[in-house]
Every structure is written in structure tokens, then in C-alpha cells.
Design a protein around this motif. Structure first.
Motif, PDB file in Angstrom:
ATOM      1  N   ILE A   1      49.619  41.836  40.056  1.00  0.00           N
ATOM      2  CA  ILE A   1      48.316  41.373  40.557  1.00  0.00           C
ATOM      3  C   ILE A   1      47.953  40.034  39.902  1.00  0.00           C
ATOM      4  O   ILE A   1      47.485  39.110  40.579  1.00  0.00           O
ATOM      5  CB  ILE A   1      47.218  42.440  40.303  1.00  0.00           C
ATOM      6  CG1 ILE A   1      47.464  43.677  41.179  1.00  0.00           C
ATOM      7  CG2 ILE A   1      45.826  41.879  40.607  1.00  0.00           C
ATOM      8  CD1 ILE A   1      46.684  44.906  40.755  1.00  0.00           C
TER       9      ILE A   1
ATOM     10  N   LEU B   1      47.389  36.757  42.010  1.00  0.00           N
ATOM     11  CA  LEU B   1      46.096  36.055  42.007  1.00  0.00           C
ATOM     12  C   LEU B   1      46.266  34.604  41.579  1.00  0.00           C
ATOM     13  O   LEU B   1      45.614  33.713  42.102  1.00  0.00           O
ATOM     14  CB  LEU B   1      45.110  36.746  41.078  1.00  0.00           C
ATOM     15  CG  LEU B   1      44.430  38.015  41.603  1.00  0.00           C
ATOM     16  CD1 LEU B   1      43.514  38.601  40.548  1.00  0.00           C
ATOM     17  CD2 LEU B   1      43.627  37.743  42.867  1.00  0.00           C
TER      18      LEU B   1
ATOM     19  N   THR C   1      43.964  36.194  52.957  1.00  0.00           N
ATOM     20  CA  THR C   1      44.551  37.375  52.302  1.00  0.00           C
ATOM     21  C   THR C   1      43.667  38.595  52.528  1.00  0.00           C
ATOM     22  O   THR C   1      44.164  39.682  52.845  1.00  0.00           O
ATOM     23  CB  THR C   1      44.697  37.112  50.778  1.00  0.00           C
ATOM     24  OG1 THR C   1      45.397  35.899  50.596  1.00  0.00           O
ATOM     25  CG2 THR C   1      45.425  38.232  50.078  1.00  0.00           C
ATOM     26  N   ALA C   2      42.344  38.407  52.380  1.00  0.00           N
ATOM     27  CA  ALA C   2      41.416  39.537  52.527  1.00  0.00           C
ATOM     28  C   ALA C   2      41.421  40.075  53.946  1.00  0.00           C
ATOM     29  O   ALA C   2      41.496  41.298  54.148  1.00  0.00           O
ATOM     30  CB  ALA C   2      40.010  39.092  52.145  1.00  0.00           C
TER      31      ALA C   2
ATOM     32  N   SER D   1      44.667  41.796  54.663  1.00  0.00           N
ATOM     33  CA  SER D   1      44.674  43.072  53.937  1.00  0.00           C
ATOM     34  C   SER D   1      43.855  44.120  54.690  1.00  0.00           C
ATOM     35  O   SER D   1      44.281  45.271  54.833  1.00  0.00           O
ATOM     36  CB  SER D   1      44.099  42.842  52.532  1.00  0.00           C
ATOM     37  OG  SER D   1      43.889  44.043  51.885  1.00  0.00           O
TER      38      SER D   1
ATOM     39  N   PRO E   1      47.691  41.693  44.992  1.00  0.00           N
ATOM     40  CA  PRO E   1      46.244  41.934  45.052  1.00  0.00           C
ATOM     41  C   PRO E   1      45.801  42.533  46.384  1.00  0.00           C
ATOM     42  O   PRO E   1      44.884  43.355  46.421  1.00  0.00           O
ATOM     43  CB  PRO E   1      45.622  40.545  44.834  1.00  0.00           C
ATOM     44  CG  PRO E   1      46.713  39.575  44.899  1.00  0.00           C
ATOM     45  CD  PRO E   1      47.987  40.288  44.675  1.00  0.00           C
ATOM     46  N   ALA E   2      46.469  42.127  47.492  1.00  0.00           N
ATOM     47  CA  ALA E   2      46.074  42.642  48.815  1.00  0.00           C
ATOM     48  C   ALA E   2      46.302  44.145  48.906  1.00  0.00           C
ATOM     49  O   ALA E   2      45.429  44.895  49.372  1.00  0.00           O
ATOM     50  CB  ALA E   2      46.860  41.915  49.903  1.00  0.00           C
TER      51      ALA E   2
ATOM     52  N   PHE F   1      46.553  46.233  46.353  1.00  0.00           N
ATOM     53  CA  PHE F   1      45.660  46.886  45.389  1.00  0.00           C
ATOM     54  C   PHE F   1      44.273  47.119  46.008  1.00  0.00           C
ATOM     55  O   PHE F   1      43.727  48.223  45.936  1.00  0.00           O
ATOM     56  CB  PHE F   1      45.541  46.038  44.114  1.00  0.00           C
ATOM     57  CG  PHE F   1      44.540  46.567  43.123  1.00  0.00           C
ATOM     58  CD1 PHE F   1      44.855  47.650  42.312  1.00  0.00           C
ATOM     59  CD2 PHE F   1      43.276  46.011  43.014  1.00  0.00           C
ATOM     60  CE1 PHE F   1      43.932  48.151  41.400  1.00  0.00           C
ATOM     61  CE2 PHE F   1      42.346  46.508  42.113  1.00  0.00           C
ATOM     62  CZ  PHE F   1      42.673  47.580  41.307  1.00  0.00           C
ATOM     63  N   VAL F   2      43.736  46.067  46.631  1.00  0.00           N
ATOM     64  CA  VAL F   2      42.396  46.178  47.221  1.00  0.00           C
ATOM     65  C   VAL F   2      42.403  47.190  48.372  1.00  0.00           C
ATOM     66  O   VAL F   2      41.503  48.033  48.470  1.00  0.00           O
ATOM     67  CB  VAL F   2      41.898  44.786  47.692  1.00  0.00           C
ATOM     68  CG1 VAL F   2      40.620  44.904  48.489  1.00  0.00           C
ATOM     69  CG2 VAL F   2      41.672  43.875  46.494  1.00  0.00           C
TER      70      VAL F   2
ATOM     71  N   LYS G   1      38.290  35.994  41.458  1.00  0.00           N
ATOM     72  CA  LYS G   1      39.103  35.940  42.682  1.00  0.00           C
ATOM     73  C   LYS G   1      39.235  37.335  43.286  1.00  0.00           C
ATOM     74  O   LYS G   1      39.168  37.524  44.493  1.00  0.00           O
ATOM     75  CB  LYS G   1      40.492  35.404  42.348  1.00  0.00           C
ATOM     76  CG  LYS G   1      40.718  33.965  42.706  1.00  0.00           C
ATOM     77  CD  LYS G   1      42.178  33.606  42.476  1.00  0.00           C
ATOM     78  CE  LYS G   1      42.417  32.133  42.599  1.00  0.00           C
ATOM     79  NZ  LYS G   1      43.797  31.753  42.281  1.00  0.00           N
ATOM     80  N   MET G   2      39.445  38.330  42.395  1.00  0.00           N
ATOM     81  CA  MET G   2      39.618  39.709  42.849  1.00  0.00           C
ATOM     82  C   MET G   2      38.318  40.256  43.431  1.00  0.00           C
ATOM     83  O   MET G   2      38.325  40.961  44.448  1.00  0.00           O
ATOM     84  CB  MET G   2      40.099  40.569  41.667  1.00  0.00           C
ATOM     85  CG  MET G   2      40.376  42.014  42.015  1.00  0.00           C
ATOM     86  SD  MET G   2      41.659  42.188  43.244  1.00  0.00           S
ATOM     87  CE  MET G   2      43.058  42.392  42.211  1.00  0.00           C
TER      88      MET G   2
ATOM     89  N   LEU H   1      37.895  38.905  46.801  1.00  0.00           N
ATOM     90  CA  LEU H   1      38.871  39.560  47.674  1.00  0.00           C
ATOM     91  C   LEU H   1      38.368  40.944  48.104  1.00  0.00           C
ATOM     92  O   LEU H   1      38.486  41.320  49.275  1.00  0.00           O
ATOM     93  CB  LEU H   1      40.200  39.695  46.916  1.00  0.00           C
ATOM     94  CG  LEU H   1      41.438  40.009  47.741  1.00  0.00           C
ATOM     95  CD1 LEU H   1      41.719  38.921  48.755  1.00  0.00           C
ATOM     96  CD2 LEU H   1      42.649  40.173  46.842  1.00  0.00           C
ATOM     97  N   ILE H   2      37.782  41.696  47.162  1.00  0.00           N
ATOM     98  CA  ILE H   2      37.271  43.036  47.478  1.00  0.00           C
ATOM     99  C   ILE H   2      36.140  42.934  48.514  1.00  0.00           C
ATOM    100  O   ILE H   2      36.144  43.650  49.523  1.00  0.00           O
ATOM    101  CB  ILE H   2      36.792  43.768  46.202  1.00  0.00           C
ATOM    102  CG1 ILE H   2      37.983  44.098  45.298  1.00  0.00           C
ATOM    103  CG2 ILE H   2      36.054  45.057  46.558  1.00  0.00           C
ATOM    104  CD1 ILE H   2      37.609  44.601  43.916  1.00  0.00           C
TER     105      ILE H   2
ATOM    106  N   LEU I   1      35.411  40.498  50.626  1.00  0.00           N
ATOM    107  CA  LEU I   1      35.861  40.005  51.930  1.00  0.00           C
ATOM    108  C   LEU I   1      36.726  41.039  52.656  1.00  0.00           C
ATOM    109  O   LEU I   1      36.658  41.140  53.875  1.00  0.00           O
ATOM    110  CB  LEU I   1      36.632  38.693  51.756  1.00  0.00           C
ATOM    111  CG  LEU I   1      35.780  37.483  51.390  1.00  0.00           C
ATOM    112  CD1 LEU I   1      36.665  36.283  51.098  1.00  0.00           C
ATOM    113  CD2 LEU I   1      34.801  37.136  52.500  1.00  0.00           C
ATOM    114  N   THR I   2      37.532  41.790  51.899  1.00  0.00           N
ATOM    115  CA  THR I   2      38.369  42.815  52.551  1.00  0.00           C
ATOM    116  C   THR I   2      37.479  43.894  53.160  1.00  0.00           C
ATOM    117  O   THR I   2      37.696  44.329  54.289  1.00  0.00           O
ATOM    118  CB  THR I   2      39.358  43.448  51.548  1.00  0.00           C
ATOM    119  OG1 THR I   2      40.100  42.415  50.928  1.00  0.00           O
ATOM    120  CG2 THR I   2      40.307  44.403  52.220  1.00  0.00           C
TER     121      THR I   2
END
Lengths: 199, 239
Positions: free
Chosen positions: A24, A28, A39-40, A43, A79-80, A82-83, B134-135, B138-139, B141-142
Motif C-alpha cells: 500500500i 500510494l 483509482t478510486a 476501485s 491501495p485500491a 485495500f479500500v 492520500k488514502m 481514496l476512501i 472517493l471510492t
């Protein structure tokens, strides 16, 4: 391919988390701020696509789409994944939080390795048949590697799990074939419509 | 292709979210400590001590029986598999029972304590634990993307059903693959537009929704009690 809570030993869980955190962090670091939205959204699209059941004969399965994810996202796949798995655990109670590290490593590493091996040849290849064959191999390889890694984590927990691991590997062979076909169709479609979409 | 997707409750998260008196980070740390101690327990005495918390939660919340019955159907399959694949049937059966007990305990703890936090609570918990920005973006937006993509995927599945009612074999996989690829491509194009709008609004600075309340004395005491409880389970297990 999700390993459930309560099965793996403490040391195996720690090893899984260590591998995931390393992946991760690397992912990142490599993900440019401009690519975070992409990416989000990819994902989330994979998260949803894997919830669609595909009926195969008398039973049904859901696809993992590991290879397409690796081919599109590259190192951002860690990271993708993981989320996506975190949200699956929180929203649908799939997998679990304690084994999130192991499950992330199993899936993201398989997707990442499939991209490392097959990514460049698929991107550079122009012959349709060769692209189909390479993509099929990438899709099947990612599933088999994922099943093998899941089996390795189970085997490291207790050697007596090896019987169940053999069963796990056999059960993933049909899924690997299906994933291979789906990956080759996805790649052919993307190469025809928007080739730069592949990482 | 059945087109069965899990129904996403758009407002369910807020309805089910439970207001805790402790910070989400403290709850997450405590629940993880407890589940780690349960997951490494093999002794019956350690599991008896560990079962106090799930029993307390069951009697307090009384919401688990339906979910537990589903979970234990899968556990029965797992016990049979282990019994048949283990070197000895009896020890495989006992191992299966042990794993099933541990799965139930961890499941109850997470269902009662962690999952009601919802995604916003989980987001705050991860922020409290120092997860990089960043994470966090990402959370968020996902999660947002899931709801957007859900509508798109549902519409695509309905259109496939209406156009082709009788798909078989490779053709079925091909249609599913093209549908997935199309959703992915649309998501990529949309992401470019979102990125442009984010840049126009001044970058990712406005994305940080984390409410830093800090760790209170009550949180510290809560974590300390759970660490002690988890340690006692581990000590009894190895004693």
C-alpha cells in the motif's frame, strides 16, 4: 478467495499485514495526485462488478477481476484493493477487518504480479489472437496465484490444512478459466476502444 | 447472468450508525486487540473467558441470531471440509469446531461494535490512527464512486436483460466482460471530469472531513481495559 476471521494464526496475520502495508505504501507513493480520482472510481467499479453473480451451470460465482485491475491500475492496485475490501467488510461484512491485511495481500499481489508479467506484452502486442492468449493467461494466472497464496497462508497456520488447500486449488481451476476468458474479452474491448487505458 | 447485485442502502449508513461515547479509533483498537487474542486462542479456558464479551453483546443488542444462523451454515460446510481433509477425522472435526467458535466470537464483536460505526466512523478511526491523506481521499472517493457506479451498472444489467434474454456459455461471459469494460471506461472518463472540478475548487484540501476530537481519558481507560482483557485471554491460553 476471502479468508475468514478466526482461521489464521497471529504470526500469519502479522505477515499478511506487513506485506499489505509495504504494498500500500509503495502504491500510494507511485499514485500521482491526479490519478487518485481515477483509482478510486475504478476501485468502486471493480467492487460492484465483483458483486454481480454469473450463473455457471447449476451454481453461480462472482468474478474477482484481479488481472484487469492489475493491468489498468499497476502499482495503485494495492491501495485500491485495500479500500475495496475495507468497504466490503464494513458494508457487507465480507471477509473481516483482522484478515484484511492477508486478503489485501493475496488479491493485490496476484493482480500486481499479473501486470508485471503480462502487462507490457499485452500493451505492446497488436495481433488479436496473441492479445487474447496473453490476456487469458494473465486472468487465469492471477486467480491461480491468489488461490496459491491463500493456500500458503493456510498452510503456514497449520500443516494439517494442506488437504483443504488442495481442495481450494482444485475449486479455483474453473474460476481461473472463466476469469481468463473474461479478462481476454475486457482487454480486447479496451484495446479497441481506448488502448491508453491500460497502465 | 442473473444480474443480482447487493442492494446498497443509500441512507442506511446514517440510520444504523450508533453514537458511541468513545472515539472510533479507541473502539477500533479495542475490538482489534480482543479479536487478535481470540484468533490465537486454542485453549478451552481462554475461549470461555473470551466468550464473556460476545454473550454480553448478544444480551444487550439481541440482533445477531438471523445473521449468526447464516454464518453458521457456512461454518458447517467448513467443519465437514476440515473433517474430511484433515489427517484424522476427529481432530479435523475439533479444529473445525474451534475455528467456528472463534469466527462467531469475532463476528459478534465486530457486528456489535465496529460495523455500526459506519463508513464515516471507520474513516475517522483510520484518520485517528494516522492513515495518510492520500488514502483518506481514496476512501471517500471510492465510497462516493460506488453509489454513482451502482446506478450505471444496474442500468447496464437491465438493458442487457431486455436485449438478450437467453445467453449461454462464452457469449454470456463476453457480454459480462464488455459490460464491465464499458462501466470501467465510463468511470475513467468521469474521473477526469471530477479531477478537473476538484482542481477548480482548490485541490483536495476540502476533502478532509476528519473531526479530530483527540483521545480522551475515557478512551484511554477503555483501551486499557480491553488490552488487559485481551492479555488475560492470551495468558490463560498459554498457561
Amino acid at each position: 478467495m476471502h479468508i475468514s476471521e478466526g482461521i489464521l494464526s497471529g504470526s500469519v496475520l502479522i505477515a499478511g499485514w506487513a506485506g499489505s502495508i509495504a504494498g500500500i505504501s509503495y502504491g500510494l507513493k507511485k499514485t500521482e495526485p491526479e490519478k487518485i480520482v481515477r483509482t478510486a472510481l475504478i476501485s468502486s467499479a471493480f467492487f460492484l462488478a465483483s458483486l454481480v453473480n454469473v450463473r455457471i451451470g447449476p451454481s453461480s460465482t462472482h468474478l474477482t477481476l484481479l488481472a484487469p485491475m492489475g493491468l489498468i491500475l499497476g502499482s495503485s492496485v494495492f491501495p485500491a484493493v485495500f479500500v475495496a475490501l475495507l468497504l466490503q467488510a464494513v458494508l457487507f461484512h465480507f471477509g473481516g477487518l483482522l484478515v484484511l491485511g492477508v486478503n489485501t495481500f493475496v488479491m493485490a499481489f496476484s493482480a500486481f504480479t499479473a501486470n508485471l508479467i503480462f502487462g507490457k506484452p499485452i500493451k505492446n502486442e497488436n495481433g488479436k489472437i496473441r492479445v487474447i492468449v496473453l490476456s487469458f493467461m494473465a486472468g487465469a494466472f492471477a486467480v491461480i496465484l491468489g488461490a496459491f497464496l491463500a493456500g500458503a497462508f493456510l498452510g503456514l497456520t497449520d500443516k494439517n490444512f494442506m488437504g483443504a488447500v488442495k481442495l481450494l486449488l482444485i475449486a479455483h481451476i474453473p474460476l481461473a478459466l472463466i476469469e481468463g476468458f473474461v479478462t481476454s474479452f475486457i482487454v480486447i474491448w479496451i484495446k479497441r476502444v481506448m488502448p491508453e487505458f491500460l497502465s | 447472468m442473473t444480474g443480482n447485485t447487493y442492494t446498497l442502502e443509500f441512507s442506511g449508513e446514517n440510520i444504523n450508525a450508533v453514537k458511541h461515547s468513545y472515539s472510533p479509533s479507541a473502539i477500533l483498537i479495542s475490538a482489534l486487540c480482543y479479536s487478535i487474542s481470540v484468533s490465537i486462542s486454542t485453549s478451552i479456558y481462554a475461549l470461555i473467558i473470551a466468550s464473556f464479551l460476545p454473550f454480553k453483546l448478544i444480551f444487550e443488542k439481541k440482533i445477531f441470531f438471523h445473521n449468526l444462523s447464516k454464518l453458521n451454515l457456512i461454518n458447517i460446510f467448513m467443519i465437514i471440509t476440515l473433517s474430511l481433509t484433515w489427517p484424522e477425522i476427529k481432530s479435523g472435526f475439533l479444529m473445525g469446531i474451534l475455528i467456528a467458535v472463534r469466527i462467531n466470537m469475532i463476528y459478534i464483536a465486530f457486528t456489535a461494535v465496529i460495523y455500526p460505526l459506519g463508513t464515516s466512523g471507520m474513516y475517522n478511526a483510520l484518520c485517528g490512527l494516522g492513515v495518510p491523506e492520500k488514502m483518506r481521499v481514496l476512501i471517500i472517493l471510492t465510497l462516493r464512486g460506488i453509489y454513482i457506479m451502482y446506478e450505471r451498472l444496474e442500468a447496464a444489467l437491465i438493458s442487457v436483460k431486455l436485449r438478450t434474454s437467453n445467453l449461454h456459455g462464452i457469449m454470456k461471459l463476453r457480454v459480462f466482460a464488455y459490460l464491465t469494460a464499458s462501466v470501467l471506461l465510463q468511470s475513467s472518463i468521469r474521473s477526469e471530469n471530477i479531477m478537473r472540478s476538484v482542481k477548480c475548487k482548490g485541490g483536495f484540501n476540502g476533502f478532509n472531513q476528519y473531526e479530530n476530537k483527540g483521545i480522551t481519558a475515557a478512551d484511554t481507560a477503555f483501551i486499557f481495559i480491553f488490552i488487559l482483557y485481551s492479555l488475560s485471554i492470551i495468558i490463560i491460553n498459554y498457561a
